[in-house]
Structures are given as structure tokens and as C-alpha cells.
Design a protein around this motif. Structure first.
Motif, PDB file in Angstrom:
ATOM      1  N   CYS A 143     -11.347 -30.374 -62.516  1.00  0.00           N
ATOM      2  CA  CYS A 143     -10.188 -30.237 -61.649  1.00  0.00           C
ATOM      3  C   CYS A 143      -9.687 -28.788 -61.678  1.00  0.00           C
ATOM      4  O   CYS A 143      -9.741 -28.130 -62.726  1.00  0.00           O
ATOM      5  CB  CYS A 143      -9.098 -31.198 -62.121  1.00  0.00           C
ATOM      6  N   PHE A 144      -9.170 -28.311 -60.540  1.00  0.00           N
ATOM      7  CA  PHE A 144      -8.629 -26.949 -60.446  1.00  0.00           C
ATOM      8  C   PHE A 144      -7.868 -26.829 -59.128  1.00  0.00           C
ATOM      9  O   PHE A 144      -8.075 -27.625 -58.205  1.00  0.00           O
ATOM     10  CB  PHE A 144      -9.759 -25.909 -60.500  1.00  0.00           C
ATOM     11  N   PRO A 145      -6.964 -25.851 -59.003  1.00  0.00           N
ATOM     12  CA  PRO A 145      -6.302 -25.654 -57.712  1.00  0.00           C
ATOM     13  C   PRO A 145      -7.321 -25.238 -56.662  1.00  0.00           C
ATOM     14  O   PRO A 145      -8.173 -24.380 -56.920  1.00  0.00           O
ATOM     15  CB  PRO A 145      -5.285 -24.545 -57.991  1.00  0.00           C
ATOM     16  N   THR A 146      -7.259 -25.846 -55.486  1.00  0.00           N
ATOM     17  CA  THR A 146      -8.231 -25.513 -54.436  1.00  0.00           C
ATOM     18  C   THR A 146      -8.111 -24.059 -54.036  1.00  0.00           C
ATOM     19  O   THR A 146      -9.113 -23.355 -53.860  1.00  0.00           O
ATOM     20  CB  THR A 146      -8.008 -26.406 -53.205  1.00  0.00           C
ATOM     21  N   THR A 147      -6.890 -23.607 -53.852  1.00  0.00           N
ATOM     22  CA  THR A 147      -6.607 -22.194 -53.577  1.00  0.00           C
ATOM     23  C   THR A 147      -5.578 -21.721 -54.602  1.00  0.00           C
ATOM     24  O   THR A 147      -4.756 -22.507 -55.070  1.00  0.00           O
ATOM     25  CB  THR A 147      -6.078 -21.975 -52.157  1.00  0.00           C
ATOM     26  N   PRO A 148      -5.588 -20.445 -54.921  1.00  0.00           N
ATOM     27  CA  PRO A 148      -4.696 -19.957 -55.975  1.00  0.00           C
ATOM     28  C   PRO A 148      -3.292 -19.651 -55.502  1.00  0.00           C
ATOM     29  O   PRO A 148      -2.424 -19.339 -56.318  1.00  0.00           O
ATOM     30  CB  PRO A 148      -5.395 -18.682 -56.449  1.00  0.00           C
ATOM     31  N   LYS A 149      -3.052 -19.766 -54.189  1.00  0.00           N
ATOM     32  CA  LYS A 149      -1.750 -19.400 -53.642  1.00  0.00           C
ATOM     33  C   LYS A 149      -1.526 -20.132 -52.329  1.00  0.00           C
ATOM     34  O   LYS A 149      -2.446 -20.759 -51.784  1.00  0.00           O
ATOM     35  CB  LYS A 149      -1.654 -17.887 -53.438  1.00  0.00           C
ATOM     36  N   ASP A 160     -10.132 -12.332 -52.708  1.00  0.00           N
ATOM     37  CA  ASP A 160     -10.805 -12.220 -54.003  1.00  0.00           C
ATOM     38  C   ASP A 160     -10.499 -13.390 -54.935  1.00  0.00           C
ATOM     39  O   ASP A 160     -11.431 -14.047 -55.444  1.00  0.00           O
ATOM     40  CB  ASP A 160     -10.457 -10.884 -54.666  1.00  0.00           C
ATOM     41  N   PRO A 161      -9.226 -13.717 -55.191  1.00  0.00           N
ATOM     42  CA  PRO A 161      -8.983 -14.864 -56.075  1.00  0.00           C
ATOM     43  C   PRO A 161      -9.390 -16.192 -55.460  1.00  0.00           C
ATOM     44  O   PRO A 161      -9.846 -17.101 -56.167  1.00  0.00           O
ATOM     45  CB  PRO A 161      -7.468 -14.804 -56.328  1.00  0.00           C
ATOM     46  N   THR A 162      -9.249 -16.320 -54.134  1.00  0.00           N
ATOM     47  CA  THR A 162      -9.623 -17.571 -53.478  1.00  0.00           C
ATOM     48  C   THR A 162     -11.118 -17.826 -53.614  1.00  0.00           C
ATOM     49  O   THR A 162     -11.556 -18.917 -53.994  1.00  0.00           O
ATOM     50  CB  THR A 162      -9.208 -17.551 -51.996  1.00  0.00           C
ATOM     51  N   MET A 163     -11.917 -16.809 -53.338  1.00  0.00           N
ATOM     52  CA  MET A 163     -13.364 -16.996 -53.398  1.00  0.00           C
ATOM     53  C   MET A 163     -13.883 -17.101 -54.826  1.00  0.00           C
ATOM     54  O   MET A 163     -14.937 -17.694 -55.066  1.00  0.00           O
ATOM     55  CB  MET A 163     -14.074 -15.873 -52.640  1.00  0.00           C
ATOM     56  N   THR A 164     -13.149 -16.552 -55.788  1.00  0.00           N
ATOM     57  CA  THR A 164     -13.528 -16.757 -57.183  1.00  0.00           C
ATOM     58  C   THR A 164     -13.492 -18.241 -57.523  1.00  0.00           C
ATOM     59  O   THR A 164     -14.365 -18.751 -58.238  1.00  0.00           O
ATOM     60  CB  THR A 164     -12.583 -15.979 -58.117  1.00  0.00           C
ATOM     61  N   ILE A 165     -12.500 -18.944 -56.977  1.00  0.00           N
ATOM     62  CA  ILE A 165     -12.395 -20.383 -57.236  1.00  0.00           C
ATOM     63  C   ILE A 165     -13.391 -21.170 -56.386  1.00  0.00           C
ATOM     64  O   ILE A 165     -14.105 -22.043 -56.897  1.00  0.00           O
ATOM     65  CB  ILE A 165     -10.957 -20.863 -56.981  1.00  0.00           C
ATOM     66  N   LEU A 198     -10.356 -26.687 -65.234  1.00  0.00           N
ATOM     67  CA  LEU A 198     -11.034 -25.395 -65.312  1.00  0.00           C
ATOM     68  C   LEU A 198      -9.989 -24.289 -65.515  1.00  0.00           C
ATOM     69  O   LEU A 198      -9.332 -23.855 -64.570  1.00  0.00           O
ATOM     70  CB  LEU A 198     -11.857 -25.162 -64.043  1.00  0.00           C
ATOM     71  N   GLN A 199      -9.828 -23.863 -66.753  1.00  0.00           N
ATOM     72  CA  GLN A 199      -8.752 -22.958 -67.120  1.00  0.00           C
ATOM     73  C   GLN A 199      -8.861 -21.602 -66.417  1.00  0.00           C
ATOM     74  O   GLN A 199      -7.844 -21.007 -66.052  1.00  0.00           O
ATOM     75  CB  GLN A 199      -8.738 -22.736 -68.630  1.00  0.00           C
ATOM     76  N   ASP A 200     -10.074 -21.117 -66.238  1.00  0.00           N
ATOM     77  CA  ASP A 200     -10.243 -19.822 -65.563  1.00  0.00           C
ATOM     78  C   ASP A 200      -9.628 -19.858 -64.169  1.00  0.00           C
ATOM     79  O   ASP A 200      -8.946 -18.921 -63.749  1.00  0.00           O
ATOM     80  CB  ASP A 200     -11.729 -19.469 -65.429  1.00  0.00           C
ATOM     81  N   ALA A 201      -9.867 -20.950 -63.430  1.00  0.00           N
ATOM     82  CA  ALA A 201      -9.310 -21.082 -62.082  1.00  0.00           C
ATOM     83  C   ALA A 201      -7.793 -21.211 -62.133  1.00  0.00           C
ATOM     84  O   ALA A 201      -7.078 -20.652 -61.293  1.00  0.00           O
ATOM     85  CB  ALA A 201      -9.929 -22.285 -61.388  1.00  0.00           C
ATOM     86  N   LEU A 202      -7.304 -21.955 -63.100  1.00  0.00           N
ATOM     87  CA  LEU A 202      -5.863 -22.131 -63.230  1.00  0.00           C
ATOM     88  C   LEU A 202      -5.179 -20.796 -63.509  1.00  0.00           C
ATOM     89  O   LEU A 202      -4.119 -20.496 -62.952  1.00  0.00           O
ATOM     90  CB  LEU A 202      -5.576 -23.127 -64.347  1.00  0.00           C
ATOM     91  N   GLU A 203      -5.772 -19.976 -64.348  1.00  0.00           N
ATOM     92  CA  GLU A 203      -5.171 -18.694 -64.712  1.00  0.00           C
ATOM     93  C   GLU A 203      -5.180 -17.699 -63.561  1.00  0.00           C
ATOM     94  O   GLU A 203      -4.342 -16.786 -63.521  1.00  0.00           O
ATOM     95  CB  GLU A 203      -5.900 -18.124 -65.925  1.00  0.00           C
ATOM     96  N   ILE A 204      -6.109 -17.857 -62.631  1.00  0.00           N
ATOM     97  CA  ILE A 204      -6.153 -16.987 -61.458  1.00  0.00           C
ATOM     98  C   ILE A 204      -4.996 -17.306 -60.505  1.00  0.00           C
ATOM     99  O   ILE A 204      -4.493 -16.433 -59.796  1.00  0.00           O
ATOM    100  CB  ILE A 204      -7.498 -17.154 -60.727  1.00  0.00           C
ATOM    101  N   ALA A 205      -4.562 -18.554 -60.498  1.00  0.00           N
ATOM    102  CA  ALA A 205      -3.541 -19.009 -59.554  1.00  0.00           C
ATOM    103  C   ALA A 205      -2.180 -18.407 -59.862  1.00  0.00           C
ATOM    104  O   ALA A 205      -1.871 -18.038 -60.999  1.00  0.00           O
ATOM    105  CB  ALA A 205      -3.466 -20.529 -59.581  1.00  0.00           C
TER     106      ALA A 205
END
Length: 401
Positions: free
Chosen positions: A324-330, A349-354, A204-211
Motif C-alpha cells: 500500500c502507498f499513496p497513489t500520488t504524493p500531492k 518527479d515525486p509522482t513518477m517515483t511512486i 511502502l515507506q519510501d513512497a510515504l516519505e516522498i508524499a
């Protein structure tokens, strides 16, 4: 009878010894229970002393507890939940912040903070806990544990305190995949029939880019290893392709799930808070201020949008595909650092977006402890279609278990 023995470092509120009801696939395993889930003879705190003191002790265990005892596991304690389970950071002003075993100077994540600490610090093999906006997945990611949020309502919530019924699930945090797998199967009561092998991993590229960039790098390395070891194709996908419209992933949270969660929280917990006026922790008070001001009528369109997202996302899934995507962005924030609105929003904000992706689509999701960033753990999540829980467990075992 419970033997009170608070130990915030391990997330423990009450030390218990509930013997298995019979032998089964969980023989020899010990588990803890998040303190929003009833245990007979105990008052359930919901992360709030005021709530605990206003309620009678439970007469029966939650049904999910009895399922685990009936599968041969032993319950060894009740553990901390964030206040009214309305948090993702894991810092408790009432019961103390449980210790993140893999990063002791950092928060454990919430709201299943005590569950993560009890497993990570060796008190139990697994913990029975809950997830609505990420309360299993975020602690799993930040503490380097396995965690599974199942499909919505696959597991009975009888005896679990009401929270956000259109989103909340019962699931498990564990120290090893085989333990997670065994405990989840005992709860799911699913068929023993074979499931297809995973043929595609969609990133999921959107989630990856948020990380954060360092998380992105580790995700890429982990997926390269999986592809090399398994031969399974790894392909990018965007949220707009999944739902068939020019929408960004953050729409799941900002234009959907957030309003549904807030409206339901007003009805389940807000009514009691307004009537009883309990003492509230500072962090929860800030969050609840937004709940109190929430306009239910204005949110109705977004609540309806959640249903559309659910149908669109699940129509996209093929039977042999995981996303697949990072569970949390940081990585986990330092303890005590979430003390300004800016710091809170930078984490939430970024965590809950994912995390909203699986929440709005009611998907089963497993966070796997595969990434290390700046010496701290971060989870890599795998999700499958609604009610494809057994396929997801089998797929993760084949890919990384």
C-alpha cells in the motif's frame, strides 16, 4: 456513425451510442473510450489532431472494446487523451482541459484526462483507458475515482495505439468499486476460483516519505481504520528490503523505467513525429525535446535493470500480501500552474517515483478514493504480485470496497 459533439468539460470528443453485443454482467452500464483506443468508423486521435488527420478510420473496434460490449455495456463516447498520451497533468492545448469534478480549479491528471472527466462528471459509469507511467492511477487519485492498472499484458492491446509496449496496459476508471470490479473482470477473463484473503498490508515507506506531510497524515488515518475494521496487520517495508539491496525507490524511475519508456516512445511515436513533423503543443514539445536527445545505447544497462527489478519485486510477494502507498504524493496542481520547468518537475518527479514501482514490476494496482487533503481527493493504492489481479480485486473489496 459518430455524432461529433465536443464537450471538454466532460472530456468528450465524439458522442456515440454503440449498443451491447449481447446481455451480460455489465448490463445497464455505460462507458467511454480513451482516444488512443480504436472504435470502428472513427479516426483515433492519440491526443493529436495531426495524428488523427493522417490516419484512416478504424475498421474494427479494439478487442477490449468488444469485450465490454459483449459483456452487456453500452459505449457512449470517445474522450480526450493527452497529446500522444505522454503526460500526467491532463491539460490539452488541442482539445481543451477536461473538468476535474471534485476540484474544478485543478488539473484532472493525465493522460486519461477525458476518461476521468467523463466518469467524474456523470457522462459514463466507467471508462476504458490506458496506463504506462500512471495514466490511469494519477487521474483516479486527483479526481477521486477508482482506477485499476492490471498486470502487464493481462488484457489484449489489439487496436490500442502503440506506445510503450513493455509498460503499457489497458485498464479502467470507474465511479464505484463494484463497477470497477465488474468491468475489470469482463476484461481479465480470469478464473472464478477463490483467492486467499489478505493477511498483511505492507506500507511502502519510501513512497510515504516522498508524499507531502498532509498526505502522509491521511494515509496513516486510512490505514488505522482499515486495520481496526478488518484485523489485517499493517507493517512498514522499504524498497531496499523488497529488492534485497541498498537501493532507494527512485531507482525504479531514474535508473530503470524512465529509460525503457523513452527508448520505446522513440520507436513507436518518435519515428512518426520525425518523419511527419506535425504541429506539437508547447508542453509536449518540451518533453519531446528530451526524447529527441535521448542516448539509446547509454540506456541499455538501465533497461536491463528493469528486468532485474521485476524479478526481485515479484519474488518478494506472498500470495496473501498487498503493498500500500499513496497513489500520488500531492493534490492536483492548479490549472495553468505547470508553466515553468520547476513547477513541472515538482509535480512529475515525486509522482513518477511512486508510479514507477508498479510499472517496473508489472504489478496490478488499484487506486482507491479514500483520502481528502485540503478539500481535494488523493488516492490510496493497493498492489499485488504480477498476475495476481483477481486476488487484488478480492482483497480490496475485503479491505475497503
Amino acid at each position: 456513425m459518430p455524432n461529433p459533439a465536443p464537450d471538454p468539460s466532460k472530456g468528450l470528443i465524439e458522442q456515440l451510442d454503440l449498443a451491447p453485443l449481447r446481455k451480460g454482467p455489465l448490463d445497464g452500464l455505460e462507458f467511454t473510450v480513451k482516444d488512443n483506443i480504436d472504435l470502428a468508423g472513427c479516426r483515433t486521435s492519440y491526443g493529436s489532431p495531426a495524428w488523427r488527420d493522417a490516419q484512416p478510420a478504424a475498421v474494427h473496434n479494439a478487442l477490449c472494446v468488444d469485450q465490454l460490449l459483449g459483456a452487456g455495456a453500452r459505449c457512449v463516447g470517445k474522450v480526450v487523451a493527452d497529446e500522444f498520451t505522454y503526460s500526467l497533468d491532463g491539460e490539452s492545448v488541442h482539445f481543451g482541459t477536461p473538468r476535474n469534478a471534485k476540484a474544478p480549479d485543478r488539473v484532472p491528471g493525465g493522460s486519461s484526462s477525458g476518461s476521468a472527466a467523463s466518469v467524474g462528471n456523470g457522462l459514463a459509469d466507467f471508462s476504458l483507458c490506458t496506463d504506462a507511467g500512471g495514466s490511469i492511477r494519477v487521474p483516479a487519485s486527483l479526481c477521486g475515482l477508482w482506477g485499476m492498472r492490471p498486470s502487464l499484458h493481462r488484457i489484449s492491446e489489439a487496436g490500442v495505439l502503440p506506445f510503450q509496449p513493455s509498460v503499457s496496459t489497458v485498464g479502467v476508471l470507474a465511479d464505484r468499486f463494484d463497477v470497477l470490479d465488474a468491468a475489470m473482470r469482463a476484461l481479465l477473463n480470469g478464473p472464478a476460483s477463490p483467492t486467499p484473503s489478505p493477511r498483511r498490508i505492507l506500507v511502502l515507506q519510501d513512497a510515504l516519505e516522498i508524499a507531502d506531510s498532509v498526505v502522509q497524515d491521511q494515509v496513516g488515518c486510512a490505514l488505522d481504520r482499515i486495520a481496526e475494521n478488518t484485523g489485517v496487520a499493517v507493517e512498514p517495508v522499504r524498497f531496499s528490503e523488497i529488492v534485497g539491496a541498498q537501493r532507494e525507490l527512485e531507482a525504479c524511475n531514474l535508473e530503470g523505467l524512465r529509460d525503457l519508456q523513452t527508448a520505446e516512445f522513440q520507436s513507436t511515436v518518435g519515428n512518426w513525429i520525425e518523419a511527419c513533423k506535425p504541429e506539437l503543443g508547447f508542453t509536449f514539445s518540451m518533453a519531446y525535446g528530451n526524447v529527441r536527445k535521448f542516448d539509446r545505447a547509454a540506456a541499455l544497462d538501465n533497461i536491463a535493470r528493469c528486468e532485474r527489478f521485476f524479478r526481485q519485486i515479484n519474488a518478494f510477494f506472498a500470495a496473501d500480501t498487498v503493498i500500500c502507498f499513496p497513489t500520488t504524493p500531492k493534490i492536483a496542481p492548479l490549472k495553468g500552474s505547470l508553466n515553468t520547468l520547476e513547477a513541472v518537475m515538482d509535480f512529475y518527479d515525486p509522482t513518477m517515483t511512486i508510479t514507477a514501482f508498479s510499472g517496473v514490476a508489472r504489478l496490478p494496482e488499484i487506486s482507491a478514493p479514500l483520502l481528502t487533503v485540503e478539500g481535494c481527493p488523493v488516492g490510496l493504492s493497493f498492489a499485488a504480485g504480477h498476475y495476481q489481479d483477481e486476488f487484488l480485486l478480492n482483497a480490496v473489496r475485503e479491505l475497503v470496497g
